[in-house]
Design a protein around this motif. Structure first.
Motif, PDB file in Angstrom:
ATOM      1  N   VAL A 213      13.272  -4.002  -9.821  1.00  0.00           N
ATOM      2  CA  VAL A 213      12.493  -3.130  -9.690  1.00  0.00           C
ATOM      3  C   VAL A 213      12.858  -1.928 -10.818  1.00  0.00           C
ATOM      4  O   VAL A 213      14.158  -2.019 -10.876  1.00  0.00           O
ATOM      5  CB  VAL A 213      11.824  -2.435  -8.655  1.00  0.00           C
ATOM      6  CG1 VAL A 213      11.239  -3.415  -7.626  1.00  0.00           C
ATOM      7  CG2 VAL A 213      12.949  -1.782  -7.729  1.00  0.00           C
ATOM      8  N   ALA A 214      11.940  -1.430 -11.507  1.00  0.00           N
ATOM      9  CA  ALA A 214      12.421  -0.223 -12.346  1.00  0.00           C
ATOM     10  C   ALA A 214      11.321   0.736 -12.426  1.00  0.00           C
ATOM     11  O   ALA A 214      10.197   0.345 -12.695  1.00  0.00           O
ATOM     12  CB  ALA A 214      12.588  -0.756 -13.755  1.00  0.00           C
ATOM     13  N   PRO A 215      11.564   2.111 -11.971  1.00  0.00           N
ATOM     14  CA  PRO A 215      10.515   3.176 -11.871  1.00  0.00           C
ATOM     15  C   PRO A 215      10.723   3.620 -13.561  1.00  0.00           C
ATOM     16  O   PRO A 215      11.794   3.727 -14.231  1.00  0.00           O
ATOM     17  CB  PRO A 215      11.263   4.221 -11.188  1.00  0.00           C
ATOM     18  CG  PRO A 215      12.709   4.021 -11.131  1.00  0.00           C
ATOM     19  CD  PRO A 215      12.861   2.457 -11.104  1.00  0.00           C
ATOM     20  N   CYS A 216       9.558   3.997 -14.064  1.00  0.00           N
ATOM     21  CA  CYS A 216       9.313   4.276 -15.464  1.00  0.00           C
ATOM     22  C   CYS A 216       8.467   5.463 -15.705  1.00  0.00           C
ATOM     23  O   CYS A 216       7.765   5.760 -15.035  1.00  0.00           O
ATOM     24  CB  CYS A 216       8.839   3.290 -16.385  1.00  0.00           C
ATOM     25  SG  CYS A 216       9.974   1.601 -16.166  1.00  0.00           S
ATOM     26  N   GLU A 217       8.228   6.003 -16.873  1.00  0.00           N
ATOM     27  CA  GLU A 217       7.361   6.872 -17.394  1.00  0.00           C
ATOM     28  C   GLU A 217       6.816   6.444 -18.854  1.00  0.00           C
ATOM     29  O   GLU A 217       7.733   5.956 -19.631  1.00  0.00           O
ATOM     30  CB  GLU A 217       7.995   8.354 -17.454  1.00  0.00           C
ATOM     31  CG  GLU A 217       8.420   9.092 -16.038  1.00  0.00           C
ATOM     32  CD  GLU A 217       9.085  10.402 -16.154  1.00  0.00           C
ATOM     33  OE1 GLU A 217       9.020  10.968 -17.333  1.00  0.00           O
ATOM     34  OE2 GLU A 217       9.523  10.933 -15.321  1.00  0.00           O
ATOM     35  N   ASP A 218       5.424   6.758 -18.747  1.00  0.00           N
ATOM     36  CA  ASP A 218       5.028   6.308 -20.174  1.00  0.00           C
ATOM     37  C   ASP A 218       5.077   7.670 -21.002  1.00  0.00           C
ATOM     38  O   ASP A 218       5.947   8.566 -20.878  1.00  0.00           O
ATOM     39  CB  ASP A 218       3.451   6.179 -19.762  1.00  0.00           C
ATOM     40  CG  ASP A 218       2.559   7.104 -19.533  1.00  0.00           C
ATOM     41  OD1 ASP A 218       2.845   8.470 -19.676  1.00  0.00           O
ATOM     42  OD2 ASP A 218       1.280   6.989 -19.197  1.00  0.00           O
ATOM     43  N   PRO A 219       4.763   7.559 -22.149  1.00  0.00           N
ATOM     44  CA  PRO A 219       4.948   8.689 -23.335  1.00  0.00           C
ATOM     45  C   PRO A 219       4.653  10.039 -23.077  1.00  0.00           C
ATOM     46  O   PRO A 219       5.059  11.169 -23.371  1.00  0.00           O
ATOM     47  CB  PRO A 219       4.083   8.106 -24.672  1.00  0.00           C
ATOM     48  CG  PRO A 219       4.269   6.511 -24.788  1.00  0.00           C
ATOM     49  CD  PRO A 219       4.113   6.319 -23.033  1.00  0.00           C
ATOM     50  N   HIS A 220       3.513  10.196 -22.018  1.00  0.00           N
ATOM     51  CA  HIS A 220       3.004  11.412 -21.502  1.00  0.00           C
ATOM     52  C   HIS A 220       3.499  11.823 -20.278  1.00  0.00           C
ATOM     53  O   HIS A 220       3.183  12.654 -19.546  1.00  0.00           O
ATOM     54  CB  HIS A 220       1.273  11.350 -21.860  1.00  0.00           C
ATOM     55  CG  HIS A 220       0.927  11.336 -22.956  1.00  0.00           C
ATOM     56  ND1 HIS A 220       0.906  12.316 -23.806  1.00  0.00           N
ATOM     57  CD2 HIS A 220       0.314  10.189 -23.626  1.00  0.00           C
ATOM     58  CE1 HIS A 220       0.229  12.033 -25.031  1.00  0.00           C
ATOM     59  NE2 HIS A 220      -0.002  10.919 -24.820  1.00  0.00           N
ATOM     60  N   ARG A 221       4.654  10.968 -19.992  1.00  0.00           N
ATOM     61  CA  ARG A 221       5.382  11.118 -18.685  1.00  0.00           C
ATOM     62  C   ARG A 221       4.486  10.934 -17.335  1.00  0.00           C
ATOM     63  O   ARG A 221       4.879  11.354 -16.409  1.00  0.00           O
ATOM     64  CB  ARG A 221       5.703  12.764 -18.629  1.00  0.00           C
ATOM     65  CG  ARG A 221       6.839  12.892 -19.758  1.00  0.00           C
ATOM     66  CD  ARG A 221       8.089  11.888 -19.655  1.00  0.00           C
ATOM     67  NE  ARG A 221       8.914  12.061 -20.671  1.00  0.00           N
ATOM     68  CZ  ARG A 221       8.964  10.948 -21.746  1.00  0.00           C
ATOM     69  NH1 ARG A 221       8.402   9.914 -21.857  1.00  0.00           N
ATOM     70  NH2 ARG A 221      10.048  11.181 -22.980  1.00  0.00           N
ATOM     71  N   ALA A 222       3.397   9.999 -17.330  1.00  0.00           N
ATOM     72  CA  ALA A 222       3.013   9.495 -16.270  1.00  0.00           C
ATOM     73  C   ALA A 222       3.835   8.583 -15.463  1.00  0.00           C
ATOM     74  O   ALA A 222       4.463   7.342 -16.085  1.00  0.00           O
ATOM     75  CB  ALA A 222       1.632   8.818 -16.437  1.00  0.00           C
ATOM     76  N   ALA A 223       4.198   8.522 -14.299  1.00  0.00           N
ATOM     77  CA  ALA A 223       5.169   7.836 -13.764  1.00  0.00           C
ATOM     78  C   ALA A 223       4.431   6.317 -12.959  1.00  0.00           C
ATOM     79  O   ALA A 223       3.421   6.507 -12.779  1.00  0.00           O
ATOM     80  CB  ALA A 223       5.690   8.207 -12.522  1.00  0.00           C
TER      81      ALA A 223
END
Length: 230
Positions: A213-223
């Motif tokens: 698993v990997a937590p991420c954020e999109d370019p607008h920082r939505a997790a």
């Protein structure tokens, strides 16, 4: 009656950019709804975020029960263009969700995993269990700082669909729901996250069953999270 997440909505200041980003990461068009971040939410300082909707038979009565436990309404009830009612709330420990009634309407296929980050996972899970009929499954002991990773289900076949953990006790984590997308190749998907302007928040982790698993954020920082089955 058991009620689970049935609808997932990304509220973003740039929906078209978000669609392109997630299509690149997931390798397919995003099935979930991507909408413009409401002006009222932006005015309260809300960032871009994924909002999960729990399906309930009666929205208002369920909202009242949740509020009686300490939840807070975030704005008035709303209706979609198809007439579907929903209400956004902050749960008693601070995580934001929506309750909706989508009977007879299209629902999303469940995402791969639903992770509640909260300051008191025992109390938080008790609220969701009492209100929606969720049942505990396997409990995994993580680090001393995080404590128990309590998995749960709302499915008839008892397969785990998510977990609650006490990570919001840590100074850099706020209470929130984190939703994970299933991917066949986690390394490829993470490369696409970075290439698309997103962020891999804390590296990859391997769960006891071999799931990566990997937590991420999109370019607008939505997790959001990515999850590769073993």
């Amino acid at each position: 009656m058991t009620n689970g997440f049935c609808w997932y909505e990304l509220r973003s200041p740039s929906p078209n950019e978000a669609r392109r980003f997630y299509a690149g990461v997931l390798g397919t068009e995003v099935a979930q709804e991507i909408s413009l971040l409401p002006a009222a939410a932006a005015a309260r300082g809300a960032p871009s975020h994924w909002l999960g909707h729990i399906d309930v038979p009666d929205v208002e009565s369920s909202v009242q029960r949740f509020v009686a436990l300490g939840a807070e309404r975030l704005g008035p009830p709303r209706r979609s263009t198809e007439g579907v009612a929903s209400t956004v709330l902050r749960d008693p420990l601070g995580a934001v969700i929506a309750l909706t009634c989508r009977t007879g309407r299209e629902v999303h296929r469940e995402l791969a995993w639903h992770e509640l980050h909260t300051a008191d996972h025992v109390r938080a899970f008790a609220h969701y269990s009492d209100l929606f009929g969720w049942r505990p499954t396997e409990a995994i002991q993580l680090s001393p700082e995080v404590g128990t990773y309590q998995q749960f289900t709302w499915r008839d076949d008892a397969r785990s669909v998510g977990a609650a953990c006490g990570t919001a006790r840590l100074p850099h984590i706020h209470p929130h729901w984190l939703f994970y997308f299933a991917v066949d190749d986690l390394d490829r998907a993470l490369a696409a996250v970075v290439e698309g302007g997103g962020l891999v928040a804390n590296g990859t982790h391997v769960m006891p069953d071999g799931t990566r698993v990997a937590p991420c954020e999109d370019p607008h920082r939505a997790a959001f999270g990515l999850r590769q089955a073993p």
